[in-house]
Design a protein around this motif. Sequence first.
Motif, PDB file in Angstrom:
ATOM      1  N   SER A 354       0.774  -1.125  -0.080  1.00 20.02           N
ATOM      2  CA  SER A 354       0.142  -0.150   0.031  1.00 20.02           C
ATOM      3  C   SER A 354       0.852   1.217  -0.011  1.00 20.02           C
ATOM      4  CB  SER A 354      -1.044   0.029   1.270  1.00 20.02           C
ATOM      5  OG  SER A 354      -0.221   0.099   2.407  1.00 20.02           O
ATOM      6  N   ASP A 355       0.370   2.335  -0.389  1.00 21.92           N
ATOM      7  CA  ASP A 355       1.121   3.817  -0.434  1.00 21.92           C
ATOM      8  C   ASP A 355       1.380   4.019   1.197  1.00 21.92           C
ATOM      9  OD1 ASP A 355       0.847   4.085  -3.026  1.00 21.92           O
ATOM     10  OD2 ASP A 355      -0.662   5.816  -2.870  1.00 21.92           O
ATOM     11  N   ALA A 356       0.603   3.837   1.960  1.00 16.97           N
ATOM     12  CA  ALA A 356       1.052   3.845   3.273  1.00 16.97           C
ATOM     13  C   ALA A 356       2.123   3.215   4.108  1.00 16.97           C
ATOM     14  CB  ALA A 356      -0.249   3.800   4.448  1.00 16.97           C
ATOM     15  N   ALA A 357       2.288   1.958   3.640  1.00 15.63           N
ATOM     16  CA  ALA A 357       3.557   1.034   4.071  1.00 15.63           C
ATOM     17  C   ALA A 357       4.724   1.462   3.442  1.00 15.63           C
ATOM     18  CB  ALA A 357       3.007  -0.620   3.336  1.00 15.63           C
ATOM     19  N   LEU A 358       4.457   1.906   1.990  1.00  9.86           N
ATOM     20  CA  LEU A 358       5.620   2.418   1.407  1.00  9.86           C
ATOM     21  C   LEU A 358       6.183   3.379   1.954  1.00  9.86           C
ATOM     22  CD1 LEU A 358       4.523   1.650  -2.443  1.00  9.86           C
ATOM     23  CD2 LEU A 358       6.484   0.626  -1.171  1.00  9.86           C
ATOM     24  N   ARG A 359       5.177   4.419   2.232  1.00 11.90           N
ATOM     25  CA  ARG A 359       5.820   5.739   2.901  1.00 11.90           C
ATOM     26  C   ARG A 359       6.703   5.347   4.232  1.00 11.90           C
ATOM     27  NH1 ARG A 359       0.579   7.506   1.900  1.00 11.90           N
ATOM     28  NH2 ARG A 359       0.674   8.912  -0.076  1.00 11.90           N
ATOM     29  N   ALA A 360       5.704   4.541   5.188  1.00 15.83           N
ATOM     30  CA  ALA A 360       6.565   4.108   6.367  1.00 15.83           C
ATOM     31  C   ALA A 360       7.830   3.403   6.187  1.00 15.83           C
ATOM     32  CB  ALA A 360       5.564   3.368   7.327  1.00 15.83           C
ATOM     33  N   GLY A 361       7.910   2.583   5.058  1.00 18.58           N
ATOM     34  CA  GLY A 361       9.048   1.638   4.736  1.00 18.58           C
ATOM     35  C   GLY A 361      10.261   2.680   4.419  1.00 18.58           C
ATOM     36  N   ALA A 362      10.200   4.040   4.259  1.00 23.64           N
ATOM     37  CA  ALA A 362      11.119   4.835   3.807  1.00 23.64           C
ATOM     38  C   ALA A 362      12.150   4.690   4.951  1.00 23.64           C
ATOM     39  CB  ALA A 362      10.907   6.391   3.705  1.00 23.64           C
ATOM     40  N   LEU A 363      11.560   4.519   6.191  1.00 21.71           N
ATOM     41  CA  LEU A 363      12.454   4.308   7.575  1.00 21.71           C
ATOM     42  C   LEU A 363      13.416   3.122   7.246  1.00 21.71           C
ATOM     43  CD1 LEU A 363      12.719   5.843  10.612  1.00 21.71           C
ATOM     44  CD2 LEU A 363      11.555   3.690  11.184  1.00 21.71           C
ATOM     45  N   SER A 364      13.047   2.031   6.744  1.00 18.61           N
ATOM     46  CA  SER A 364      13.898   0.944   6.476  1.00 18.61           C
ATOM     47  C   SER A 364      14.822   0.976   5.694  1.00 18.61           C
ATOM     48  CB  SER A 364      12.983  -0.319   6.702  1.00 18.61           C
ATOM     49  OG  SER A 364      12.117  -0.657   7.485  1.00 18.61           O
ATOM     50  N   VAL A 365      14.458   1.913   4.596  1.00 20.56           N
ATOM     51  CA  VAL A 365      15.663   2.144   3.702  1.00 20.56           C
ATOM     52  C   VAL A 365      16.571   3.078   4.034  1.00 20.56           C
ATOM     53  CG1 VAL A 365      15.710   3.354   1.391  1.00 20.56           C
ATOM     54  CG2 VAL A 365      13.814   1.916   1.760  1.00 20.56           C
ATOM     55  N   GLY A 366      16.039   4.039   5.064  1.00 18.27           N
ATOM     56  CA  GLY A 366      17.277   5.255   5.349  1.00 18.27           C
ATOM     57  C   GLY A 366      18.275   4.431   6.343  1.00 18.27           C
ATOM     58  N   PHE A 367      17.849   3.254   7.206  1.00 19.85           N
ATOM     59  CA  PHE A 367      18.425   2.903   8.122  1.00 19.85           C
ATOM     60  C   PHE A 367      19.147   1.540   7.456  1.00 19.85           C
ATOM     61  CE2 PHE A 367      16.109   5.479  11.162  1.00 19.85           C
ATOM     62  CZ  PHE A 367      17.294   5.939  11.773  1.00 19.85           C
ATOM     63  N   ASP A 368      18.943   1.166   6.415  1.00 17.84           N
ATOM     64  CA  ASP A 368      19.597   0.195   5.564  1.00 17.84           C
ATOM     65  C   ASP A 368      19.076  -1.331   6.304  1.00 17.84           C
ATOM     66  OD1 ASP A 368      21.011  -1.232   3.748  1.00 17.84           O
ATOM     67  OD2 ASP A 368      22.908  -1.305   4.807  1.00 17.84           O
ATOM     68  N   LEU A 369      17.924  -1.365   6.860  1.00 14.52           N
ATOM     69  CA  LEU A 369      17.194  -2.511   7.403  1.00 14.52           C
ATOM     70  C   LEU A 369      17.104  -3.639   6.627  1.00 14.52           C
ATOM     71  CD1 LEU A 369      16.638  -3.412  10.247  1.00 14.52           C
ATOM     72  CD2 LEU A 369      14.109  -2.389  10.042  1.00 14.52           C
ATOM     73  N   TRP A 370      16.472  -3.288   5.394  1.00 12.97           N
ATOM     74  CA  TRP A 370      16.073  -4.227   4.491  1.00 12.97           C
ATOM     75  C   TRP A 370      17.226  -5.451   4.223  1.00 12.97           C
ATOM     76  CZ3 TRP A 370      11.051  -4.639   4.848  1.00 12.97           C
ATOM     77  CH2 TRP A 370      10.158  -3.244   4.569  1.00 12.97           C
TER      78      TRP A 370
END
Length: 583
Positions: A354-370
């Motif tokens: 969802s768009d909501a999950a993608l926006r919040a997923g930016a946190l995991s991108v920023g911290f290299d969590l994925w």
Amino acid sequence: MTPETPLTLSSQVRVTEHRGNDDLLTAGLGRDGLRAMVPPGFADPASPTAAELRRRALWSNWRGIADLSPGGGYGEVYGSTVNVPGREFSAFARLPGATQPHRVLVQVPDAFDTGRRCVVVAASSGSRGVYGAIAVGGAWGLPKGCAVAYTDKGAGSDYFDLDSGLGVRLDGTIGTVDDGLAFVPEGADGKRGIAFKHAHSRDNPEADWGRHVRQAAQFALQSLEQAFPQSAPFTFANTRVIAVGISNGGGAVLRAAEDEGEPWLDAVVAGEPNVHVDGGRSLYDYTTEAALLMPCALLHPALAPLPQPPVSAQAAPLWALRCASLKQAGLVEGDDTASQSASAYARLRARGWSDAALRAGALSVGFDLWRAVAVTYASAYGRHGAGEGPCGHAFSAINPDFTPRAATAVERAAWWADGSGIPPGAGVGIVDTRMQLPDATLPGLQCLRALHDDADAAIHAGIAATRARPPRAGLPVVVVHGLDDGLIPPAFSSAPYVAMAKAAGRDVRYWQVPHSQHFDGFLGLPDYAARYLPLLPYVYAALDRVQAHLDSGAPLPVDATLSTTPRGAGHPLAGTHLAIPHN
């Protein structure tokens, strides 16, 4: 899960007392001490005491899970950091057939009522150490006089330094392999770097999460008999047991709920659970997908404005570079950044994001969590040992140029207290032998994704072993999930789990919480506080409701999508924002 999971301890039981300025819940720090930006110090940074390590571990785990920031509402609108005196019982437990032990720890408050026996068994979130559910099960259960049992689920921060041969003792201090360590990797001779249980135990601990939870509950009964011998025996028949966890801990208690042997659980509350069922998607599947595509997709205008920080103008060029790399690899279409981003965004949307999950997923991108999750889980699912990381990945202390180096004594000393169980962090980084400019991590990520798409037998066997089944018939289960969760989207986990369980005729209730993402601990960031609400209040409320149901037969919560209201910039959290239902 097997019907019977006997409790086998592989260490002596350690018993410590915690009163006055060293209580069970906060080690005497209280809410103000937990809010401090600087962690509790060590008199000797290279050789901290067990008491210093425990205090720092509590500080670290509280801050990693709860929003303690001023205006965030903790201790005012919901939650408690009250001083709770009592005793702790800790040991290493081992599952039948397991290579490595897991930590179990039981906190017994002085206010425990032997006439109204209650145990809260809590599994650590993520891959955290044994205190990783202190803000979840401990904060709810200890002030009520319940004993609280914890398990690290076969993961945790018991790192092992392959260079020096040093690891972590039961009390958190550093020792040698002759000291009865929490984790000693097999085949470590001649290996370099750092090993940790989740990645290198060869046990695929996620497959046994439910059994870890049961052993923690069994250890609680044993500890209560030791604490109150005059009131023995303590059994599942005469002691109420409620299981609770969030994230991976939520998945663990749902796996424990499957146990079809002699009933031992009275109720389960699972927050934002990482749970894999038919009809959903496995964590490894959507994590490796996100690691590749999400940096590019986040540039799509449909997702603007993204949360700030860690997303910033500095990130945009790196994300544009990823778009170009994906185009060259044939993973997206388009001749410019805008069209490539649109292609990545469309692919993720088509896969259920969802768009909501993608926006919040930016946190995991920023911290290299994925990438961190993908590297660790690839090793765990494949049952790799130290130095055998798939796709050329390993773990080590890291130089500024990303080359590995030996860890220092000061770094080692803090691992158990500071580590989250999945590097990078606490002085441990990821070594990626496939790094290649201009998009340095892309080759390694493509390799990790290929293990899924090319049906690597070991990876898929490991994932299959984690598949959940319906809970035991008649067991009350409440699932709570934020609809803006960008790390474990409910569409991939909770929603299909609830559908599966209800189709099997099980008593599962489901609260869906708009404007709530995965990490309460990041709500201290102003933009996150303005946009998102904490999930912990709903977990505590669900626990209150199942307790009332068990006490007096009060109705369990009805399924609901709540009508929450973000508090906006500069406003303190109020109960009206949360809209916690009362029916």
